[in-house]
Write an enzyme that holds these catalytic residues in place. Sequence first.
Site, PDB file in Angstrom:
ATOM      1  N   SER A   1     -14.736   2.456   2.363  1.00  0.00           N
ATOM      2  CA  SER A   1     -15.675   1.994   2.360  1.00  0.00           C
ATOM      3  C   SER A   1     -16.323   2.151   3.689  1.00  0.00           C
ATOM      4  O   SER A   1     -15.645   2.263   4.746  1.00  0.00           O
ATOM      5  CB  SER A   1     -15.558   0.406   1.428  1.00  0.00           C
ATOM      6  OG  SER A   1     -15.622   0.688   1.148  1.00  0.00           O
TER       7      SER A   1
HETATM    8  N1  SAM Z   1     -10.560  -1.545   0.445  1.00  0.00           N
HETATM    9  C1  SAM Z   1     -10.387  -0.440   0.222  1.00  0.00           C
HETATM   10  C2  SAM Z   1     -10.617  -0.189   2.119  1.00  0.00           C
HETATM   11  O1  SAM Z   1     -10.415  -0.705   3.227  1.00  0.00           O
HETATM   12  O2  SAM Z   1     -10.265   1.384   1.959  1.00  0.00           O
HETATM   13  C3  SAM Z   1     -11.268   0.634  -0.104  1.00  0.00           C
HETATM   14  C4  SAM Z   1     -11.070   0.189  -1.494  1.00  0.00           C
HETATM   15  S1  SAM Z   1     -11.375   2.430  -2.590  1.00  0.00           S
HETATM   16  C5  SAM Z   1     -13.584   1.224  -2.407  1.00  0.00           C
HETATM   17  C6  SAM Z   1     -10.912   0.689  -4.493  1.00  0.00           C
HETATM   18  C7  SAM Z   1      -9.662   1.394  -4.558  1.00  0.00           C
HETATM   19  O3  SAM Z   1      -9.633   0.123  -5.779  1.00  0.00           O
HETATM   20  C8  SAM Z   1      -9.193   2.341  -4.918  1.00  0.00           C
HETATM   21  O4  SAM Z   1      -7.862   2.578  -4.320  1.00  0.00           O
HETATM   22  C9  SAM Z   1      -8.852   1.904  -5.982  1.00  0.00           C
HETATM   23  O5  SAM Z   1      -7.050   3.111  -6.999  1.00  0.00           O
HETATM   24  C10 SAM Z   1      -8.911   0.865  -6.202  1.00  0.00           C
HETATM   25  N2  SAM Z   1      -8.175   0.069  -7.487  1.00  0.00           N
HETATM   26  C11 SAM Z   1      -9.237   1.086  -8.903  1.00  0.00           C
HETATM   27  N3  SAM Z   1      -8.874  -0.422  -9.983  1.00  0.00           N
HETATM   28  C12 SAM Z   1      -8.258  -1.206  -9.156  1.00  0.00           C
HETATM   29  C13 SAM Z   1      -7.882  -2.772 -10.493  1.00  0.00           C
HETATM   30  N4  SAM Z   1      -8.110  -2.376 -11.341  1.00  0.00           N
HETATM   31  N5  SAM Z   1      -6.885  -2.786  -9.156  1.00  0.00           N
HETATM   32  C14 SAM Z   1      -6.172  -2.531  -8.274  1.00  0.00           C
HETATM   33  N6  SAM Z   1      -6.882  -1.165  -7.463  1.00  0.00           N
HETATM   34  C15 SAM Z   1      -8.038  -0.940  -8.055  1.00  0.00           C
END
Ligand code: SAM
Length: 220
Positions: A65
Amino acid sequence: MTPQDPFAKKREQMVERQIRARGVRDLRVLDVMRRVPRHWFVPPGEEDLAYEDRPVPIGYGQTMSQPYIVARMTELLNLQGDEKVLEIGTGSGYQAAILGLLAREVHTVERIPELAQQARKRLARLGLENVHVHIGDGTLGWPEHAPYDAILVTAAAPEVPQRLLEQLADGGRLVIPIGDRLYQYLERWTRRGQTFHRERFEPVAFVPLIGEHGWEAPWM
Ligand code: SAM
């Protein structure tokens, strides 16, 4: 921050121009955003992108993000230092590192095993032993260590997953982007006994939260 750190100046500018200038005032949040080497959390060769005012691609169709959004969501959690925190969507591990420096214990859940593994290595490099990376569907929360004083969801959901509300401690705060697959609003849900106080903040654009209580995977 050390004089040898080639990105120290960029990080200071990031905090001043992108984060403080937009109204984030929590001094503990500003302090950790000055200290954590964000360029350690991007793919090799992409370090120059780490301090730009936008999300950074981290592979597997996912992003780290934008710095301001990390700071803003963290500020909304109102962490004092003694909390147990759950993050859903580990991604690069950067947000988990920020949480790890502001809270007692952090559990972070990622559905893509390769991203979880990379995040584990980066968090270990920082020496953050209070941050635990789990692989699984975060729409189910992580019941083993519940209840949590704060829950942060860093992917967009159509509605708040019930399981996450159930795993929130009394007085706890849950911050999550709620909306459709492309555009959402940041929401904060605060638990008071069996009721929840809901607040809505600024518009955001997150990748989808995919899972049993989120969106369906695009290929399903
Ligand atoms: N917090 C992260 C960082 O600091 O880099 C950014 C997160 S990114 C915007 C969203 C993340 O959520 C992705 O890595 C994606 O694979 C994960 N994601 C999506 N659905 C998910 C779920 N049901 N459980 C766990 N992770 C999930």
